[in-house]
Design a protein around this motif. Structure first.
Motif, mmCIF file in Angstrom:
data_model
loop_
_atom_site.group_PDB
_atom_site.id
_atom_site.type_symbol
_atom_site.label_atom_id
_atom_site.label_comp_id
_atom_site.label_asym_id
_atom_site.label_seq_id
_atom_site.Cartn_x
_atom_site.Cartn_y
_atom_site.Cartn_z
ATOM 1 N N LYS A 152 0.821 -1.206 0.000
ATOM 2 C CA LYS A 152 0.000 0.000 0.000
ATOM 3 C C LYS A 152 0.860 1.263 0.000
ATOM 4 O O LYS A 152 0.505 2.267 -0.627
ATOM 5 N N SER A 153 1.998 1.221 0.711
ATOM 6 C CA SER A 153 2.868 2.398 0.790
ATOM 7 C C SER A 153 3.832 2.500 -0.386
ATOM 8 O O SER A 153 4.528 3.505 -0.525
ATOM 9 N N GLY A 154 3.904 1.462 -1.240
ATOM 10 C CA GLY A 154 4.775 1.497 -2.398
ATOM 11 C C GLY A 154 6.190 1.008 -2.146
ATOM 12 O O GLY A 154 7.043 1.082 -3.039
ATOM 13 N N GLN A 155 6.458 0.491 -0.943
ATOM 14 C CA GLN A 155 7.793 -0.021 -0.650
ATOM 15 C C GLN A 155 8.073 -1.319 -1.408
ATOM 16 O O GLN A 155 9.202 -1.568 -1.833
ATOM 17 N N LEU A 156 7.040 -2.147 -1.559
ATOM 18 C CA LEU A 156 7.158 -3.415 -2.264
ATOM 19 C C LEU A 156 6.060 -3.530 -3.309
ATOM 20 O O LEU A 156 5.079 -2.787 -3.279
ATOM 21 N N GLN A 157 6.244 -4.472 -4.234
ATOM 22 C CA GLN A 157 5.248 -4.736 -5.271
ATOM 23 C C GLN A 157 4.816 -6.199 -5.188
ATOM 24 O O GLN A 157 5.581 -7.050 -4.730
ATOM 25 N N ALA A 158 3.602 -6.470 -5.620
ATOM 26 C CA ALA A 158 3.074 -7.837 -5.509
ATOM 27 C C ALA A 158 2.288 -8.180 -6.765
ATOM 28 O O ALA A 158 1.428 -7.413 -7.199
ATOM 29 N N ALA A 159 2.594 -9.332 -7.351
ATOM 30 C CA ALA A 159 1.862 -9.847 -8.509
ATOM 31 C C ALA A 159 1.360 -11.249 -8.171
ATOM 32 O O ALA A 159 2.128 -12.091 -7.695
ATOM 33 N N LYS A 160 0.087 -11.490 -8.413
ATOM 34 C CA LYS A 160 -0.519 -12.783 -8.088
ATOM 35 C C LYS A 160 0.038 -13.865 -9.013
ATOM 36 O O LYS A 160 0.086 -13.711 -10.234
ATOM 37 N N ILE A 161 0.478 -14.971 -8.422
ATOM 38 C CA ILE A 161 1.042 -16.074 -9.193
ATOM 39 C C ILE A 161 -0.097 -16.925 -9.768
ATOM 40 O O ILE A 161 -1.002 -17.346 -9.042
ATOM 41 N N ILE A 162 -0.040 -17.164 -11.076
ATOM 42 C CA ILE A 162 -1.054 -17.982 -11.746
ATOM 43 C C ILE A 162 -0.354 -19.031 -12.623
ATOM 44 O O ILE A 162 0.859 -19.016 -12.777
ATOM 45 N N GLU A 163 -1.152 -19.928 -13.161
ATOM 46 C CA GLU A 163 -0.678 -20.946 -14.125
ATOM 47 C C GLU A 163 0.531 -21.731 -13.633
ATOM 48 O O GLU A 163 1.592 -21.722 -14.287
ATOM 49 N N PRO A 164 0.412 -22.451 -12.524
ATOM 50 C CA PRO A 164 -0.774 -22.571 -11.668
ATOM 51 C C PRO A 164 -0.753 -21.571 -10.513
ATOM 52 O O PRO A 164 0.309 -21.080 -10.122
ATOM 53 N N ALA A 165 -1.942 -21.332 -9.969
ATOM 54 C CA ALA A 165 -2.043 -20.510 -8.760
ATOM 55 C C ALA A 165 -1.598 -21.346 -7.563
ATOM 56 O O ALA A 165 -1.714 -22.572 -7.561
ATOM 57 N N ILE A 166 -1.065 -20.677 -6.570
ATOM 58 C CA ILE A 166 -0.634 -21.351 -5.343
ATOM 59 C C ILE A 166 -1.512 -20.841 -4.201
ATOM 60 O O ILE A 166 -1.358 -19.704 -3.748
ATOM 61 N N GLN A 167 -2.430 -21.654 -3.787
ATOM 62 C CA GLN A 167 -3.325 -21.255 -2.701
ATOM 63 C C GLN A 167 -2.958 -21.977 -1.414
ATOM 64 O O GLN A 167 -2.484 -23.106 -1.432
ATOM 65 N N ARG A 168 -3.190 -21.300 -0.329
ATOM 66 C CA ARG A 168 -2.970 -21.894 0.991
ATOM 67 C C ARG A 168 -4.153 -21.535 1.882
ATOM 68 O O ARG A 168 -4.779 -20.483 1.729
#
Length: 282
Positions: free
Chosen positions: A221-237
């Protein structure tokens, strides 16, 4: 005379003289003096038990020990403390953090009452409650092109400089299994079980890691880090709440568990648990 009969009956039952009669009254014998200390302790414990039973009908009381992972506890425990302090002031919360293996060990040894853990796969033991199902994200540094996208395929993780927890670890096992299936190389340049260190080195040393979004919510939210959702395959926990099988659920434990469920549901509505979640009531 009634009191004398009671004393005589007690002495016969104990097969010992508990009191010495004198011209001025009675005093404890040597045996009676020894027993007095234990009798006093028994009476005090009985009074404490009575107080505990009566108080339990009014409001939950007692201590609850919670074992959790740093990536989960950071978001949940502050909110839990505030809620419990306001609604159940007689409940005392103790929080211990560790790796998944440590928390499992504490739970099995009944050193914690409640454990908050990740689970991979669809199996759910009877003594566990599903709190949420969350996706895994590739976490990168500010300005990184890969994590500037909304989604990233698993194959794009090939050869990246990772900081990951050391084995044995549920995430590492899952990543390694998928990597073999997808013919992808995931070899961390450094291993660290510390969540703050994972985030710090990702930001400052231009590394990558894999975490659920709630673990880096404020940094993204503050822009310190970036996040991209992993797909193909997705990793759910799955985020689960597990209870000690060797301890009965006290009212304090039940109140704490219900509060945790309420907090998770509120966080889901705010988008912190971004995939699917279950509204539970305990």
């Amino acid at each position: 005379s009634f009191l004398s009969r009671l004393i005589n009956a007690l002495e016969r039952e104990c097969s010992a003289r508990l009191f010495i009669r004198t011209g001025r009254g009675v005093e404890l014998s040597e045996v009676g003096a020894k027993l007095f200390v234990e009798v006093k302790d028994l009476l005090e414990r009985a009074q404490a038990l009575e107080h505990h039973i009566r108080a339990d009908h009014r409001d939950p009381s007692g201590s609850v020990i919670i074992g959790t992972l740093p990536s989960i506890g950071t978001m949940l425990m502050r909110k839990l403390f505030v809620e419990i302090k306001e609604k159940h002031p007689n409940v005392k919360i103790k929080i211990v953090e560790g790796s998944s293996g440590q928390v499992e060990e504490w739970l099995n040894d009944a050193r914690v009452d409640i454990a908050i853990l990740y689970r991979y796969g669809n199996l759910q033991p009877d003594h566990e409650e599903l709190l949420a199902t969350v996706d895994s994200y590739l976490i990168g540094y500010k300005g990184d092109k890969i994590t500037s996208k909304e989604f990233v395929s698993f194959k794009e993780l090939d050869g990246l400089p990772f900081i990951l927890p050391s084995s044995p670890n549920g995430l590492r096992t899952t990543l390694d299994n998928i990597a073999r299936q997808e013919h992808v190389s995931i070899a961390p340049v450094i291993e660290a079980d510390s969540l703050p260190l994972q985030k710090q080195l990702t930001e400052q040393e231009r590394l990558f890691t894999v975490l659920p979004l709630h673990a880096v919510w404020h940094e993204v939210k503050s822009g310190q880090l970036q996040a991209a959702k992993i797909i193909e395959p997705a990793i759910q926990r799955s985020v689960v709440m597990s209870f000690s099988k060797s301890k009965g659920p006290s009212r304090a434990m039940t109140a704490t568990a219900s509060t945790l469920v309420k907090i998770v549901n509120e966080m889901a509505e705010q988008g912190v648990w971004p995939v699917s979640y279950t509204h539970l009531t305990l």
